[in-house]
Design a protein around this motif. Structure first.
Motif, mmCIF file in Angstrom:
data_model
loop_
_atom_site.group_PDB
_atom_site.id
_atom_site.type_symbol
_atom_site.label_atom_id
_atom_site.label_comp_id
_atom_site.label_asym_id
_atom_site.label_seq_id
_atom_site.Cartn_x
_atom_site.Cartn_y
_atom_site.Cartn_z
ATOM 1 N N GLN A 1 0.376 -0.790 0.383
ATOM 2 C CA GLN A 1 -0.297 0.215 -0.107
ATOM 3 C C GLN A 1 1.003 1.377 0.291
ATOM 4 O O GLN A 1 1.775 1.023 0.346
ATOM 5 C CB GLN A 1 -0.990 -0.014 0.917
ATOM 6 N N ALA A 2 0.634 2.494 -0.849
ATOM 7 C CA ALA A 2 1.478 3.731 -0.971
ATOM 8 C C ALA A 2 1.152 4.372 0.347
ATOM 9 O O ALA A 2 -0.117 3.950 0.953
ATOM 10 C CB ALA A 2 0.723 4.134 -1.641
ATOM 11 N N LYS A 3 1.977 4.715 0.827
ATOM 12 C CA LYS A 3 2.673 6.171 1.743
ATOM 13 C C LYS A 3 0.635 6.534 1.941
ATOM 14 O O LYS A 3 0.053 7.402 0.640
ATOM 15 C CB LYS A 3 3.208 6.917 1.851
ATOM 16 N N SER A 4 0.509 6.842 3.343
ATOM 17 C CA SER A 4 -1.029 7.618 3.428
ATOM 18 C C SER A 4 -0.550 9.079 3.241
ATOM 19 O O SER A 4 0.055 9.527 4.100
ATOM 20 C CB SER A 4 -1.817 6.912 4.951
ATOM 21 N N THR A 5 -2.145 9.696 3.124
ATOM 22 C CA THR A 5 -2.034 10.715 2.695
ATOM 23 C C THR A 5 -3.442 11.873 3.780
ATOM 24 O O THR A 5 -4.339 11.449 3.520
ATOM 25 C CB THR A 5 -1.853 11.284 2.261
ATOM 26 N N ILE A 6 -3.013 12.439 4.732
ATOM 27 C CA ILE A 6 -3.949 13.486 6.042
ATOM 28 C C ILE A 6 -4.176 14.240 4.828
ATOM 29 O O ILE A 6 -3.533 15.250 4.913
ATOM 30 C CB ILE A 6 -3.538 12.820 7.206
ATOM 31 N N GLY A 7 -5.271 15.066 4.602
ATOM 32 C CA GLY A 7 -5.631 16.286 4.533
ATOM 33 C C GLY A 7 -6.311 16.514 5.715
ATOM 34 O O GLY A 7 -6.901 16.561 6.511
ATOM 35 N N VAL A 8 -6.049 17.955 5.628
ATOM 36 C CA VAL A 8 -5.872 18.502 7.155
ATOM 37 C C VAL A 8 -6.339 20.579 6.624
ATOM 38 O O VAL A 8 -5.337 21.311 6.582
ATOM 39 C CB VAL A 8 -4.888 19.022 8.566
ATOM 40 N N SER A 9 -7.346 21.120 7.723
ATOM 41 C CA SER A 9 -8.082 22.115 7.922
ATOM 42 C C SER A 9 -8.169 22.258 8.926
ATOM 43 O O SER A 9 -8.745 22.385 9.847
ATOM 44 C CB SER A 9 -9.260 21.850 6.677
ATOM 45 N N LEU B 1 -10.388 17.811 10.671
ATOM 46 C CA LEU B 1 -10.608 19.412 10.263
ATOM 47 C C LEU B 1 -11.074 19.879 11.559
ATOM 48 O O LEU B 1 -11.452 19.665 12.460
ATOM 49 C CB LEU B 1 -12.295 19.598 9.762
ATOM 50 N N ASN B 2 -10.726 20.704 12.023
ATOM 51 C CA ASN B 2 -11.084 22.195 13.003
ATOM 52 C C ASN B 2 -12.378 22.745 12.337
ATOM 53 O O ASN B 2 -11.903 24.163 11.624
ATOM 54 C CB ASN B 2 -10.362 23.345 13.540
ATOM 55 N N PRO B 3 -13.076 22.925 12.118
ATOM 56 C CA PRO B 3 -15.175 23.216 11.549
ATOM 57 C C PRO B 3 -15.160 24.885 12.220
ATOM 58 O O PRO B 3 -14.756 25.760 13.303
ATOM 59 C CB PRO B 3 -15.858 22.773 11.955
ATOM 60 N N ALA B 4 -15.520 26.255 11.241
ATOM 61 C CA ALA B 4 -14.484 26.953 11.153
ATOM 62 C C ALA B 4 -16.181 27.240 11.644
ATOM 63 O O ALA B 4 -16.846 28.637 11.972
ATOM 64 C CB ALA B 4 -14.887 27.507 10.312
ATOM 65 N N ASP B 5 -17.430 26.790 11.375
ATOM 66 C CA ASP B 5 -18.871 26.959 11.258
ATOM 67 C C ASP B 5 -19.258 25.103 12.136
ATOM 68 O O ASP B 5 -19.319 24.346 11.158
ATOM 69 C CB ASP B 5 -19.740 27.104 10.962
ATOM 70 N N SER B 6 -19.471 24.820 12.551
ATOM 71 C CA SER B 6 -19.755 23.463 13.672
ATOM 72 C C SER B 6 -21.254 23.203 13.004
ATOM 73 O O SER B 6 -21.690 21.800 12.543
ATOM 74 C CB SER B 6 -20.037 23.492 15.692
#
Length: 332
Positions: free
Chosen positions: A41-49, A105-110
């Motif tokens: 399996q390829a290296k996993s990527t995490i998207g963070v906002s 995610l850190n939601p800008a609006d919950s």
């Protein structure tokens, strides 16, 4: 909150070259085991906002996410929503197009974040929230990792009762679009109401104004508070930038020391203000621990293990005595 020093802000160049995870929680979590990894399996990527890159709290969290991901041979893409729900929605859509392995995610609006999370759900990408939870009833989050904000708000309320001797007029610098702040305010008000039920003293919450969790906005909101309630005795600010904005407004109006300020976070500047007698106390939270735990939870999920729906990290009250013993602060 945490008694160890916070890191400095993530440099802009580092953010541009890194992958960032920002978390948001939900009351409707998708529990269960994650997909079992396949061989080769390829290296996993995490998207963070992240909610913002201007608040040291979120930069500390982002640095911890980067470090823990690297330790687990994972890549991280870091972005900042800059308090903008529409911008955050676009960031999630970009993560989906990039086919990342997971999203934090850190939601800008919950409330409005639910649409973005649902899009990730449809794409089969697991979503994890950190610090701030989603309030969507339909969007599914695997796990929410955050400060125990309700308990922290109670600690803030106890500090205010102590600072005012159980009576006086109090204002709240709020930010009601984020779930974490809602819980802090709820906990604070619970303690104030409990104090008032005891009598004969009473603390009256005379006004709530949005400070946006930012210093400049909270400075202006505090000026408005003092104009409407010149006899205010205390201010509860939902984070350190808000508390520091309140302190600046009080100093400008020559009311520093007359109005007790209770903040929330335990950032270096906030701790220094506590040492200098400008802020009475902070419930301290631990952003690095939130970041580490979030990545560790993703690793478990991807390994096919069961993951908890919610992980709460306790706060610690921090007062002047703690600041005086804190060798990380300046000696002034």
């Amino acid at each position: 909150m945490k008694l160890r020093p916070l890191h400095s802000l993530i440099p802009a160049a580092s953010i541009a070259l890194s992958l960032l995870i920002a978390g948001c929680g939900s009351n409707h979590t998708d529990q269960g085991a994650g997909p079992a990894p396949s061989s080769g399996q390829a290296k996993s990527t995490i998207g963070v906002s992240l909610l913002t890159s201007t608040n040291p709290f979120f930069n500390d969290m982002g640095q911890a996410i980067q470090k823990e991901a690297a330790a687990n041979n994972m890549q991280v893409v870091i972005t900042s929503a800059d308090y903008d729900p529409a911008k955050q929605n676009d960031q999630v859509n970009n993560f989906i197009a990039q086919k990342v392995s997971a999203i934090i995610l850190n939601p800008a609006d919950s409330r409005s974040i639910g649409t973005a999370i649902e899009a990730a759900n449809k794409a089969g990408i697991p979503v994890f929230t950190a610090d701030i939870a989603s309030l969507s009833k339909t969007a599914k989050v695997v796990s929410h990792i955050a400060t125990d904000n309700l308990a922290g708000g109670r600690l803030a309320g106890e500090a205010m009762v102590e600072a005012l001797g159980g009576k006086g007029k109090v204002a709240i610098l709020d930010n009601p679009v984020t779930e974490s702040v809602m819980l802090r305010t709820q906990g604070f008000e619970e303690v104030i109401n409990r104090n008032n039920a005891k009598g004969p003293g009473k603390i009256e919450i005379v006004i709530k104004l949005p400070g946006g969790g930012e210093k400049d906005k909270s400075f202006k909101a505090t000026e408005d508070i003092m104009q409407a309630h010149s006899d205010i005795n205390g201010i509860f600010a939902i984070n350190d930038p808000s508390a520091l904005g309140a302190v600046a407004a009080l100093e400008k109006s020559n009311k520093a020391g007359q109005v007790k300020v209770v903040g929330f976070d335990g950032q270096p500047e906030g701790k220094q203000a506590i040492k200098d007698g400008k802020i009475y106390a902070d419930p301290v939270q631990f952003p690095e621990e939130i970041g580490r735990k979030t990545v560790q939870t993703i690793v478990k999920y991807m390994a096919g293990d069961q993951t908890p729906a919610q992980i709460l990290i306790p706060t610690q009250i921090y007062k002047k005595a703690d600041a005086l013993a804190d060798k990380s602060l300046s000696a002034k």
